[in-house]
Motif scaffolding. Sequence first.
Motif, PDB file in Angstrom:
ATOM      1  N   PHE A 146      15.593 -30.530 -24.511  1.00  0.00           N
ATOM      2  CA  PHE A 146      14.599 -29.620 -25.093  1.00  0.00           C
ATOM      3  C   PHE A 146      13.573 -29.180 -24.036  1.00  0.00           C
ATOM      4  O   PHE A 146      12.733 -29.958 -23.595  1.00  0.00           O
ATOM      5  CB  PHE A 146      13.899 -30.312 -26.271  1.00  0.00           C
ATOM      6  N   ASP A 147      13.656 -27.904 -23.669  1.00  0.00           N
ATOM      7  CA  ASP A 147      12.860 -27.357 -22.551  1.00  0.00           C
ATOM      8  C   ASP A 147      11.364 -27.608 -22.686  1.00  0.00           C
ATOM      9  O   ASP A 147      10.704 -28.031 -21.737  1.00  0.00           O
ATOM     10  CB  ASP A 147      13.044 -25.831 -22.466  1.00  0.00           C
ATOM     11  N   GLU A 148      10.837 -27.277 -23.874  1.00  0.00           N
ATOM     12  CA  GLU A 148       9.376 -27.339 -24.042  1.00  0.00           C
ATOM     13  C   GLU A 148       8.852 -28.756 -23.829  1.00  0.00           C
ATOM     14  O   GLU A 148       7.770 -28.960 -23.284  1.00  0.00           O
ATOM     15  CB  GLU A 148       8.995 -26.841 -25.437  1.00  0.00           C
ATOM     16  N   SER A 149       9.631 -29.746 -24.255  1.00  0.00           N
ATOM     17  CA  SER A 149       9.195 -31.133 -24.075  1.00  0.00           C
ATOM     18  C   SER A 149       9.214 -31.514 -22.603  1.00  0.00           C
ATOM     19  O   SER A 149       8.341 -32.238 -22.124  1.00  0.00           O
ATOM     20  CB  SER A 149      10.103 -32.084 -24.860  1.00  0.00           C
ATOM     21  N   LEU A 150      10.235 -31.019 -21.891  1.00  0.00           N
ATOM     22  CA  LEU A 150      10.309 -31.326 -20.454  1.00  0.00           C
ATOM     23  C   LEU A 150       9.080 -30.786 -19.743  1.00  0.00           C
ATOM     24  O   LEU A 150       8.489 -31.447 -18.886  1.00  0.00           O
ATOM     25  CB  LEU A 150      11.577 -30.725 -19.848  1.00  0.00           C
ATOM     26  N   SER A 151       8.697 -29.597 -20.129  1.00  0.00           N
ATOM     27  CA  SER A 151       7.535 -29.004 -19.473  1.00  0.00           C
ATOM     28  C   SER A 151       6.262 -29.801 -19.799  1.00  0.00           C
ATOM     29  O   SER A 151       5.382 -29.975 -18.940  1.00  0.00           O
ATOM     30  CB  SER A 151       7.465 -27.533 -19.868  1.00  0.00           C
ATOM     31  N   GLU A 152       6.183 -30.364 -21.011  1.00  0.00           N
ATOM     32  CA  GLU A 152       5.024 -31.198 -21.373  1.00  0.00           C
ATOM     33  C   GLU A 152       4.995 -32.483 -20.537  1.00  0.00           C
ATOM     34  O   GLU A 152       3.930 -32.965 -20.157  1.00  0.00           O
ATOM     35  CB  GLU A 152       5.055 -31.553 -22.866  1.00  0.00           C
ATOM     36  N   ILE A 153       6.178 -33.039 -20.262  1.00  0.00           N
ATOM     37  CA  ILE A 153       6.210 -34.259 -19.441  1.00  0.00           C
ATOM     38  C   ILE A 153       5.784 -33.941 -18.012  1.00  0.00           C
ATOM     39  O   ILE A 153       5.070 -34.717 -17.372  1.00  0.00           O
ATOM     40  CB  ILE A 153       7.610 -34.898 -19.443  1.00  0.00           C
ATOM     41  N   GLY A 154       6.213 -32.767 -17.540  1.00  0.00           N
ATOM     42  CA  GLY A 154       5.795 -32.330 -16.201  1.00  0.00           C
ATOM     43  C   GLY A 154       4.271 -32.287 -16.111  1.00  0.00           C
ATOM     44  O   GLY A 154       3.668 -32.803 -15.168  1.00  0.00           O
ATOM     45  N   LYS A 155       3.669 -31.699 -17.147  1.00  0.00           N
ATOM     46  CA  LYS A 155       2.196 -31.621 -17.161  1.00  0.00           C
ATOM     47  C   LYS A 155       1.594 -33.013 -17.289  1.00  0.00           C
ATOM     48  O   LYS A 155       0.595 -33.345 -16.640  1.00  0.00           O
ATOM     49  CB  LYS A 155       1.734 -30.765 -18.360  1.00  0.00           C
ATOM     50  N   GLY A 156       2.236 -33.841 -18.138  1.00  0.00           N
ATOM     51  CA  GLY A 156       1.752 -35.205 -18.355  1.00  0.00           C
ATOM     52  C   GLY A 156       1.801 -36.029 -17.074  1.00  0.00           C
ATOM     53  O   GLY A 156       0.896 -36.818 -16.786  1.00  0.00           O
ATOM     54  N   TYR A 157       2.859 -35.816 -16.290  1.00  0.00           N
ATOM     55  CA  TYR A 157       3.001 -36.542 -15.024  1.00  0.00           C
ATOM     56  C   TYR A 157       1.867 -36.160 -14.072  1.00  0.00           C
ATOM     57  O   TYR A 157       1.225 -37.021 -13.456  1.00  0.00           O
ATOM     58  CB  TYR A 157       4.378 -36.234 -14.410  1.00  0.00           C
ATOM     59  N   LYS A 158       1.608 -34.858 -13.997  1.00  0.00           N
ATOM     60  CA  LYS A 158       0.527 -34.390 -13.100  1.00  0.00           C
ATOM     61  C   LYS A 158      -0.824 -34.940 -13.536  1.00  0.00           C
ATOM     62  O   LYS A 158      -1.699 -35.215 -12.712  1.00  0.00           O
ATOM     63  CB  LYS A 158       0.484 -32.860 -13.102  1.00  0.00           C
ATOM     64  N   ALA A 159      -0.992 -35.097 -14.851  1.00  0.00           N
ATOM     65  CA  ALA A 159      -2.282 -35.575 -15.368  1.00  0.00           C
ATOM     66  C   ALA A 159      -2.346 -37.105 -15.435  1.00  0.00           C
ATOM     67  O   ALA A 159      -3.336 -37.668 -15.888  1.00  0.00           O
ATOM     68  CB  ALA A 159      -2.522 -34.985 -16.750  1.00  0.00           C
ATOM     69  N   GLY A 160      -1.258 -37.759 -15.020  1.00  0.00           N
ATOM     70  CA  GLY A 160      -1.263 -39.226 -14.994  1.00  0.00           C
ATOM     71  C   GLY A 160      -0.901 -39.882 -16.323  1.00  0.00           C
ATOM     72  O   GLY A 160      -1.109 -41.079 -16.499  1.00  0.00           O
ATOM     73  N   HIS A 161      -0.313 -39.133 -17.245  1.00  0.00           N
ATOM     74  CA  HIS A 161       0.074 -39.724 -18.536  1.00  0.00           C
ATOM     75  C   HIS A 161       1.518 -40.222 -18.535  1.00  0.00           C
ATOM     76  O   HIS A 161       1.924 -40.945 -19.433  1.00  0.00           O
ATOM     77  CB  HIS A 161      -0.105 -38.706 -19.669  1.00  0.00           C
ATOM     78  N   ALA A 162       2.297 -39.771 -17.549  1.00  0.00           N
ATOM     79  CA  ALA A 162       3.685 -40.255 -17.435  1.00  0.00           C
ATOM     80  C   ALA A 162       3.900 -40.695 -15.985  1.00  0.00           C
ATOM     81  O   ALA A 162       3.319 -40.100 -15.060  1.00  0.00           O
ATOM     82  CB  ALA A 162       4.662 -39.140 -17.801  1.00  0.00           C
ATOM     83  N   THR A 163       4.708 -41.741 -15.791  1.00  0.00           N
ATOM     84  CA  THR A 163       4.934 -42.219 -14.427  1.00  0.00           C
ATOM     85  C   THR A 163       5.993 -41.348 -13.737  1.00  0.00           C
ATOM     86  O   THR A 163       6.723 -40.592 -14.399  1.00  0.00           O
ATOM     87  CB  THR A 163       5.441 -43.674 -14.436  1.00  0.00           C
ATOM     88  N   LYS A 164       6.071 -41.536 -12.411  1.00  0.00           N
ATOM     89  CA  LYS A 164       7.057 -40.782 -11.633  1.00  0.00           C
ATOM     90  C   LYS A 164       8.467 -41.134 -12.100  1.00  0.00           C
ATOM     91  O   LYS A 164       9.332 -40.257 -12.233  1.00  0.00           O
ATOM     92  CB  LYS A 164       6.880 -41.147 -10.153  1.00  0.00           C
ATOM     93  N   ASP A 165       8.690 -42.440 -12.362  1.00  0.00           N
ATOM     94  CA  ASP A 165      10.014 -42.885 -12.825  1.00  0.00           C
ATOM     95  C   ASP A 165      10.373 -42.269 -14.167  1.00  0.00           C
ATOM     96  O   ASP A 165      11.509 -41.849 -14.385  1.00  0.00           O
ATOM     97  CB  ASP A 165      10.037 -44.416 -12.965  1.00  0.00           C
ATOM     98  N   GLU A 166       9.390 -42.246 -15.070  1.00  0.00           N
ATOM     99  CA  GLU A 166       9.653 -41.658 -16.398  1.00  0.00           C
ATOM    100  C   GLU A 166      10.037 -40.185 -16.257  1.00  0.00           C
ATOM    101  O   GLU A 166      10.987 -39.709 -16.877  1.00  0.00           O
ATOM    102  CB  GLU A 166       8.408 -41.779 -17.292  1.00  0.00           C
ATOM    103  N   TYR A 167       9.277 -39.484 -15.413  1.00  0.00           N
ATOM    104  CA  TYR A 167       9.532 -38.057 -15.225  1.00  0.00           C
ATOM    105  C   TYR A 167      10.912 -37.844 -14.602  1.00  0.00           C
ATOM    106  O   TYR A 167      11.708 -37.021 -15.063  1.00  0.00           O
ATOM    107  CB  TYR A 167       8.423 -37.457 -14.353  1.00  0.00           C
TER     108      TYR A 167
END
Length: 342
Positions: free
Chosen positions: A282-303
């Motif tokens: 699901f594209d939109e969710s991937l883009s949210e994780i990308g933003k989350g990673y940049k903001a420190g809400h998701a780890t590099k491994d998760e992304y």
Amino acid sequence: MTQLKDSTSHNSNKAASIKSDVDTLSTNMNNMNISDSEDSLSKCAERGKEEEILSNKKEYISCAQNVEHTSGSKTAVEHLSSAEFIPDDILFRDPPPKEDCPLCMQPMPYASGSICGIRSSYQACCGKVLCCGCCIAASQEINKGNMKAWCPFCRMPFHETDKEYIKRFKKRMKLNDADAFLYLGMEYRDGGSGLPQDYKMAFDLWNMAAELGSSIAHHSIAFAYAGGKGVEEDNEKAIYHFELAAIGGHEAARNNLGMIEEGNGNMDRAMKHFIIAARCGFDESLSEIGKGYKAGHATKDEYASTLRAYQVSIDEMKSEQRTKFEEHHNHIMCTKVSELRK
Ligand SMILES: [Zn+2]
Ligand SMILES: [Zn+2]
């Protein structure tokens, strides 16, 4: 806390309740004036504009029935009328595998982001849901004169009138085909196929579809509650039905839950939802994780691991025919936008 239990005992009551609801709905529909206007072949090929994927119905039916505390004496609508707490181990578990398109045998593409998906098409003749790639391929062959104007799966000639089309739905509903309830509900929501626009009827039909295991129906019910269409507005119930849809493998519902959690500042839970949906492609969710990673809400491994799983899902769903459909659809959308600008 919801008790998980074997729901076999109330299945016969449930079937009787659904049958009685079908009869009531059929009577209501018979009382309505269904016009006999002509329908085009291409309209039939794109008929299932509304949706996507019914993933692993058996497992989902069992889960939804257990979660919903159904009781044999209630109607389908009453079964689902109260929002209940769903434990996190059920809410965040891996979704069931995608169903394959019965023609090309590839996993069905996911729905587009809102209520409506456009990447699959319900055939009211045989009750099959075909992917957009198979539908566009069939309509091209029909247009070239290489194929008769019939269902690419069961070869029943396309319906010629709205009345005939609705008759096919009723036949499928008598067989307890969840998709028949679901897509007829879409017709009532949109006032399509000669039917009057009727949100209440749509809502009732979706509840029947949900009872029969449709995760897409839960997604539509959620939007009905969120917008107060056909039922009193109720955000709590909207979220509950998004959750049931997401558990059944509905990526757009999962993404919506992520957006809701994000809006409430629950970034951990938001990322959990986005990761599950993105892993399914699901594209939109991937883009949210990308933003989350940049903001420190998701780890590099998760992304990174989500990106890899996303790519695998996308590759599995990809086909030449489906790409053709996307190009065709994008072309139509661009034309519409440029027309609006004029
Ligand atoms: Zn297909
Ligand atoms: Zn068919």
